[in-house]
Design an enzyme around this catalytic site. Sequence first.
Site: not given
Ligand code: COA
Length: 652
Positions: A102, A105, A125, A63
């Site tokens: 999500g 999901e 999450e 999400a």
């Molecule tokens: N929603 C909004 N923004 C998100 C996001 C999300 N779910 N996941 C990542 N981003 C943004 C980060 O804030 C970052 O933004 P920035 O460049 O402005 O700082 C950018 O995307 C890149 O993320 P980053 O974590 O720096 O890259 P990465 O390649 O190291 O890791 C992920 C990528 C997806 C593994 C990691 O961002 C992550 O674990 N995200 C959360 C996933 C999550 O919890 N999903 C469930 C949400 S309920």
Amino acid sequence: MTQPVTISTQDGIATVTIDNPPVNALSQAVRQGLAQAVQQTEADADVRAVVLLCAGRTFIAGADVREFGQAPQEPHLPDVIDMIEGASKPWIAALHGTALGGGLEVALGCRFRLAVPSARLGLPEVNLGLIPGAGGTVRLPRLVGAPAALEMIAGGKMVSADKALSLGLVDRIVAGDLTQAALEFAKGEALETTVEPLMARDVAQPDSNAWEAQKAAIAKRARGQNSPLAAITALENALALPADQALAKERELFFQLKDDPQSLALRHIFFAERSAGKMLRLKGVKPRPFDEIGVIGGGTMGAGIVAACLLAGLRVVMLERDDDSLSAGQERVQNTLAQSHKRGLIDADALARMQGNFSGATDYAALGTADLVIEAVFEDMAVKKDVFTRLDAATKPDAVLATNTSYLDIAEIAEAVADPSRVLGLHFFSPAYIMKLLEIVHPPKVADDVLATGFALAKRLGKIAVPAGVCDGFIGNRIMSAYRRECDYMLEDGALPQDVDAAMRNFGFAMGIFAMQDMAGLDIAWAMRKRQAATRPADMRYVDIPDQLCELGRFGRKTGAGWYDYSSDPKGAPDALVEGIITKASADKGITRVPLSADEIMGRIIGVMQSEGRKILAEGIAQSPEAIDVVMVNGYGFPRWRGGPMFMAGME
Ligand code: COA
């Protein structure tokens, strides 16, 4: 704005592509696009199956967390997934990168899931104080069984594509071109095989003893965090209720958690970790290349830094003062690599490659080709200056020189080098190959590209980098010294070490400050206090209880006794002798001891963290309150779900 979801159709197969950089998060526009894609492909008689894939570096990573602070906007994700699952044409999710939250999901709503070998899947999450809110807790146990689902949902860790295949979470791993393979699958197997949508399937009841044990272990690990417990409740619902009712309950729980202060705190830290390392002055600055690293010192810290660099694929030379120290240091590194191999983190090829990348030397000349040298020797200004003088003579004139000092004045160390602009601080935390935090300390004369190299190294090592200015202890140790002093005051005022430690554990720290000192050793801080004695302000309150312990040779675990006694209990038992020293110290100062409650203890600890934090901000040592929170959470055991001391100050 360009459409984040596009559809193209060929040979009866529709390809729905999500393109929403950076991580294809499920923003309102993406949800809308997906809902339209279902309607359009359902209405198109030529379409027989639908492939869902993502452009860019990853499948949907979840999400859009940034939308969580706003009122939910239609279409809601559960409804979109319901549409995908209910479609008359099979949807095939083609996964690469990370299919998270999500995103997974959505994939569970599809009939089939294919993944590239490097894909990782998870429902993280819980790490944001939430549980899956779009059917994950109901569909996943129907696919992989309740125990594996609970592990994934309450643990929040990602699984590899291989693991996902063995769990039945993906149907196939695709070695070649993912799009091509998904299209072929869509034309063949997807049309020939009938599988029931997950919501229509039964869920197998797990073995009750194992299930109870699994839940108990999760509850214990949660240490005050709500979301893993909510995950248990959701999985119990999935086992006990019809799927649609379990789904409704999941949504209810999700919304409750979304407004829980713990989730606000965890979301704060998530974004803080990503913003804390950004420095305006480094915008557009290119780091220097760093293929070959030199590390001076093979003690615990030096060896840990070497291991961290080798594990990240870098070439490393370890420098020690003599052959014996060098082989001891090399052995430490080899042990760490061997452990990583044993635990399955690196395969035999990678182990051999890392060993091949590692060399040792006792002569500074071996650092002549190093691009970046990190010094991790004894914490003493004269020793460090001597090292930097030698480095100045031995290294390339543009090599970056870093010190791992945890409190010495880096500006003074830098003056030992003809060009101090190539000197910075890289303050690692022990064990350096595990701890995520790296304080990047910028003395006044450091060049921008040298500083940028520190951040680039942090990224390469998978660390969370936080810039810090030069002062005694930088961000983290300075705050720790301040609150440790406060804890000493509390001993004189009426608390015992076990009271303080229990209050801290109850608050969510893994360990209290006194048990931690016993682990680290009391002698180093004692030596520092002796050095500082001459400059200590005469009117400053000084507690000499720790000095008295050290005078008795009680340096902590390594001597069998410190704040606690380890002779009969390896975890440490409260000691009447220590209590005697404490109560006498109060009496000697004429202090009437008044017992302190856990709330009072934590109020004083957090209060000091916050006031020291404000001073650090005012002096420009930390560039934001978020940076302080990131340091305390990742380096000092501050419970993540409380967001950090500065976040707590903002919530008051
Ligand atoms: N929603 C909004 N923004 C998100 C996001 C999300 N779910 N996941 C990542 N981003 C943004 C980060 O804030 C970052 O933004 P920035 O460049 O402005 O700082 C950018 O995307 C890149 O993320 P980053 O974590 O720096 O890259 P990465 O390649 O190291 O890791 C992920 C990528 C997806 C593994 C990691 O961002 C992550 O674990 N995200 C959360 C996933 C999550 O919890 N999903 C469930 C949400 S309920």
